[in-house]
Scaffold this active site. Structure first.
Site, PDB file in Angstrom:
ATOM      1  N   SER A  20       0.823  -1.212   0.000  1.00  0.00           N
ATOM      2  CA  SER A  20       0.000   0.000   0.000  1.00  0.00           C
ATOM      3  C   SER A  20       0.858   1.263   0.000  1.00  0.00           C
ATOM      4  CB  SER A  20      -0.902   0.014   1.239  1.00  0.00           C
ATOM      5  OG  SER A  20      -1.572   1.255   1.318  1.00  0.00           O
ATOM      6  N   LEU A  21       0.441   2.239  -0.793  1.00  0.00           N
ATOM      7  CA  LEU A  21       1.142   3.531  -0.847  1.00  0.00           C
ATOM      8  C   LEU A  21       0.541   4.527   0.142  1.00  0.00           C
ATOM      9  CD1 LEU A  21       1.377   3.834  -4.750  1.00  0.00           C
ATOM     10  CD2 LEU A  21       3.180   3.117  -3.168  1.00  0.00           C
ATOM     11  N   SER A  22      -0.597   4.153   0.757  1.00  0.00           N
ATOM     12  CA  SER A  22      -1.300   5.102   1.628  1.00  0.00           C
ATOM     13  C   SER A  22      -0.478   5.546   2.847  1.00  0.00           C
ATOM     14  CB  SER A  22      -2.648   4.517   2.066  1.00  0.00           C
ATOM     15  OG  SER A  22      -3.477   4.357   0.931  1.00  0.00           O
ATOM     16  N   LYS A  71     -13.442  -4.093   1.133  1.00  0.00           N
ATOM     17  CA  LYS A  71     -14.229  -2.890   0.823  1.00  0.00           C
ATOM     18  C   LYS A  71     -15.736  -3.130   0.871  1.00  0.00           C
ATOM     19  CE  LYS A  71     -11.137  -0.141  -2.104  1.00  0.00           C
ATOM     20  NZ  LYS A  71     -11.000   0.535  -3.396  1.00  0.00           N
ATOM     21  N   ASN A  92     -14.200   2.729   1.446  1.00  0.00           N
ATOM     22  CA  ASN A  92     -12.727   2.723   1.488  1.00  0.00           C
ATOM     23  C   ASN A  92     -12.188   3.601   2.611  1.00  0.00           C
ATOM     24  OD1 ASN A  92     -13.044   5.331   0.482  1.00  0.00           O
ATOM     25  ND2 ASN A  92     -11.284   5.176  -0.879  1.00  0.00           N
ATOM     26  N   ASP A 107     -13.265   6.878  -3.572  1.00  0.00           N
ATOM     27  CA  ASP A 107     -12.684   6.522  -4.877  1.00  0.00           C
ATOM     28  C   ASP A 107     -13.353   7.307  -6.007  1.00  0.00           C
ATOM     29  OD1 ASP A 107     -10.733   4.704  -4.096  1.00  0.00           O
ATOM     30  OD2 ASP A 107     -12.102   3.005  -4.124  1.00  0.00           O
ATOM     31  N   ALA A 133     -15.784  -3.792 -15.391  1.00  0.00           N
ATOM     32  CA  ALA A 133     -17.022  -3.820 -14.606  1.00  0.00           C
ATOM     33  C   ALA A 133     -16.751  -4.362 -13.208  1.00  0.00           C
ATOM     34  CB  ALA A 133     -18.076  -4.663 -15.320  1.00  0.00           C
ATOM     35  N   GLY A 134     -15.507  -4.205 -12.723  1.00  0.00           N
ATOM     36  CA  GLY A 134     -15.154  -4.643 -11.373  1.00  0.00           C
ATOM     37  C   GLY A 134     -15.428  -3.542 -10.357  1.00  0.00           C
ATOM     38  N   ALA A 136     -13.574  -1.061  -9.082  1.00  0.00           N
ATOM     39  CA  ALA A 136     -13.155   0.304  -9.418  1.00  0.00           C
ATOM     40  C   ALA A 136     -14.075   0.908 -10.478  1.00  0.00           C
ATOM     41  CB  ALA A 136     -11.703   0.296  -9.906  1.00  0.00           C
ATOM     42  N   GLY A 251      -3.557   6.427 -12.990  1.00  0.00           N
ATOM     43  CA  GLY A 251      -4.399   6.393 -11.791  1.00  0.00           C
ATOM     44  C   GLY A 251      -3.800   7.014 -10.543  1.00  0.00           C
TER      45      GLY A 251
HETATM   46  P1  NAP Z   1     -11.635  -6.162  -9.901  1.00  0.00           P
HETATM   47  O1  NAP Z   1     -12.884  -5.872  -9.160  1.00  0.00           O
HETATM   48  O2  NAP Z   1     -10.939  -7.461  -9.704  1.00  0.00           O
HETATM   49  O3  NAP Z   1     -11.979  -5.989 -11.482  1.00  0.00           O
HETATM   50  C1  NAP Z   1     -10.993  -6.264 -12.452  1.00  0.00           C
HETATM   51  C2  NAP Z   1     -11.493  -5.794 -13.819  1.00  0.00           C
HETATM   52  O4  NAP Z   1     -10.427  -5.977 -14.766  1.00  0.00           O
HETATM   53  C3  NAP Z   1     -12.671  -6.609 -14.344  1.00  0.00           C
HETATM   54  O5  NAP Z   1     -13.486  -5.789 -15.150  1.00  0.00           O
HETATM   55  C4  NAP Z   1     -11.976  -7.697 -15.180  1.00  0.00           C
HETATM   56  O6  NAP Z   1     -12.785  -8.262 -16.182  1.00  0.00           O
HETATM   57  C5  NAP Z   1     -10.879  -6.852 -15.822  1.00  0.00           C
HETATM   58  N1  NAP Z   1      -9.747  -7.653 -16.276  1.00  0.00           N
HETATM   59  C6  NAP Z   1      -8.772  -8.224 -15.526  1.00  0.00           C
HETATM   60  N2  NAP Z   1      -7.877  -8.858 -16.306  1.00  0.00           N
HETATM   61  C7  NAP Z   1      -8.311  -8.687 -17.602  1.00  0.00           C
HETATM   62  C8  NAP Z   1      -7.826  -9.124 -18.857  1.00  0.00           C
HETATM   63  N3  NAP Z   1      -6.705  -9.847 -18.974  1.00  0.00           N
HETATM   64  N4  NAP Z   1      -8.509  -8.760 -19.982  1.00  0.00           N
HETATM   65  C9  NAP Z   1      -9.640  -8.013 -19.882  1.00  0.00           C
HETATM   66  N5  NAP Z   1     -10.157  -7.587 -18.709  1.00  0.00           N
HETATM   67  C10 NAP Z   1      -9.491  -7.912 -17.578  1.00  0.00           C
HETATM   68  O7  NAP Z   1     -10.522  -5.049  -9.624  1.00  0.00           O
HETATM   69  P2  NAP Z   1     -10.759  -3.506  -9.264  1.00  0.00           P
HETATM   70  O8  NAP Z   1     -10.801  -3.339  -7.796  1.00  0.00           O
HETATM   71  O9  NAP Z   1     -11.897  -3.016 -10.082  1.00  0.00           O
HETATM   72  O10 NAP Z   1      -9.387  -2.861  -9.753  1.00  0.00           O
HETATM   73  C11 NAP Z   1      -9.101  -2.676 -11.134  1.00  0.00           C
HETATM   74  C12 NAP Z   1      -7.837  -1.835 -11.263  1.00  0.00           C
HETATM   75  O11 NAP Z   1      -8.097  -0.525 -10.749  1.00  0.00           O
HETATM   76  C13 NAP Z   1      -6.645  -2.369 -10.477  1.00  0.00           C
HETATM   77  O12 NAP Z   1      -5.483  -2.233 -11.267  1.00  0.00           O
HETATM   78  C14 NAP Z   1      -6.557  -1.437  -9.271  1.00  0.00           C
HETATM   79  O13 NAP Z   1      -5.232  -1.320  -8.775  1.00  0.00           O
HETATM   80  C15 NAP Z   1      -7.041  -0.146  -9.882  1.00  0.00           C
HETATM   81  N6  NAP Z   1      -7.583   0.816  -8.898  1.00  0.00           N
HETATM   82  C16 NAP Z   1      -7.075   2.065  -8.904  1.00  0.00           C
HETATM   83  C17 NAP Z   1      -7.547   3.006  -8.012  1.00  0.00           C
HETATM   84  C18 NAP Z   1      -6.958   4.382  -8.008  1.00  0.00           C
HETATM   85  O14 NAP Z   1      -7.116   5.101  -7.010  1.00  0.00           O
HETATM   86  N7  NAP Z   1      -6.313   4.786  -9.086  1.00  0.00           N
HETATM   87  C19 NAP Z   1      -8.569   2.665  -7.092  1.00  0.00           C
HETATM   88  C20 NAP Z   1      -9.093   1.365  -7.138  1.00  0.00           C
HETATM   89  C21 NAP Z   1      -8.593   0.432  -8.046  1.00  0.00           C
HETATM   90  P3  NAP Z   1     -13.649  -9.581 -15.851  1.00  0.00           P
HETATM   91  O15 NAP Z   1     -14.901  -9.103 -15.177  1.00  0.00           O
HETATM   92  O16 NAP Z   1     -13.893 -10.161 -17.177  1.00  0.00           O
HETATM   93  O17 NAP Z   1     -12.809 -10.469 -14.977  1.00  0.00           O
END
Ligand code: NAP
Length: 282
Positions: A20-22, A71, A92, A107, A133-134, A136, A251
């Site tokens: 974590s970077l926090s 979360k 969060n 977020d 659609a995860g 984030a 990000g």
């Molecule tokens: P998550 O709930 O696990 O969702 C992952 C998403 O990525 C899903 O839509 C998944 O698709 C897709 N995915 C993963 N591997 C893939 C691939 N090889 N090809 C196509 N789609 C792929 O994760 P999350 O919490 O949403 O996080 C997603 C990213 O956002 C992470 O890198 C995280 O570090 C970043 N993030 C950044 C911030 C910020 O403050 N900048 C905050 C939160 C998260 P499927 O549904 O098909 O599996």
């Protein structure tokens, strides 16, 4: 930093939490303001989350961030959850108000602030192509719709997840049109000419992967690009977008803005400008 009997304790619950970077960001902000406070990482196993939240009251820990995998599950242990966090279904940030625990989600607001600060972009009335659609992407969709986006197209590798996400929020945001798209170049090429913001909410790029389904030729020249991935300031998506003349950001801006928003909730004070960003740059 001197820890005393008066030092207020903040932290983060995650599992794992060692990357974590926090802690870097918040401890730099406390130092910057000369505050008697410290921010500590806590590795909390999923089965111990209830005990860990109860410990916030017992130990008078003033506030914590909450990250993967807690979360969503943390909501059940809080006294109150603010409207935006309840809508997103994820918290969060937890604020301990004299033993009364309130949950927030910073977020989405972090994303909107980063779009404004890093890209001079306001989603109101705009068309957004959201990849993913995860968790984030869910926070992003709610924040974009709340800010008045005119159209949000969601493209996800697992299409039913995009369909469920849109079905859940379509009626809640009647001012926004939604569409579900295949994550394929042919489908994206149809909408790209009219998109104002391309937002990557997937984890593609986290390990340096490249998005090969993107029809860059069709993307409107004026469109801006935001990659939610913050592995490095310039992800492959950001570098490609810039090389094609688009304004683009990674990000890190969103990460910093969500941290700054949590800091305001906990302390009622503005973190010193640029201090969290400088801490990450070091
Ligand atoms: P998550 O709930 O696990 O969702 C992952 C998403 O990525 C899903 O839509 C998944 O698709 C897709 N995915 C993963 N591997 C893939 C691939 N090889 N090809 C196509 N789609 C792929 O994760 P999350 O919490 O949403 O996080 C997603 C990213 O956002 C992470 O890198 C995280 O570090 C970043 N993030 C950044 C911030 C910020 O403050 N900048 C905050 C939160 C998260 P499927 O549904 O098909 O599996």
């Amino acid at each position: 930093m001197m820890i005393r009997g008066t030092t207020r304790v903040f932290g983060i619950f995650g599992h794992p939490v060692d990357h974590s970077l926090s802690p870097l960001m918040h401890n730099a902000a406390f130092r910057g303001l000369g505050m008697d406070a410290v921010y500590v990482p806590f590795a909390v196993a999923p089965v111990r989350l209830g005990e860990a939240v109860a410990a916030l009251r017992a130990l008078r820990i003033a506030g914590v961030n909450v990250t993967i995998p807690h979360k969503e599950t943390v909501l059940a242990y809080l006294d109150e959850v603010d409207a935006a966090a309840r809508l997103i279904g994820a918290v969060n940030t937890v604020h301990n108000r004299d033993g009364y625990l309130v949950g927030y989600n910073t977020d989405g607001t972090g994303l909107i602030r980063s779009l404004a600060a890093d890209l001079a972009f306001d989603p109101a009335g705009k068309r957004v192509l959201l990849l993913g659609a995860g968790g984030a992407s869910r926070a992003a969709l709610v924040a974009l719709a709340e800010t008045g986006a005119a159209w949000i197209g969601v493209a996800n590798r697992t299409r039913p997840k995009a369909e469920n996400l849109v079905a859940e929020f379509r009626d809640h945001f009647p001012g926004t049109d939604f569409a579900v798209l295949d994550l394929a170049a042919s489908a994206l090429a149809v909408v790209c000419p009219s998109v104002n913001l391309l937002l990557n909410g997937t984890s593609i790029g986290l390990k340096g992967e490249v998005f090969d389904a993107l029809p860059w030729q069709q993307l409107d020249r004026a469109a801006v690009v935001c990659d939610i991935v913050y592995r490095s300031p310039d992800t492959p998506l950001v570098m490609t977008a810039r090389s094609r003349g688009h304004r683009a950001t990674g990000g890190l801006g969103m990460l910093i803005a969500q941290g700054e928003a949590a800091f305001r909730i906990w302390t009622g004070q503005e973190p010193p400008a640029g201090v969290m960003r400088q801490a990450l740059a070091r």
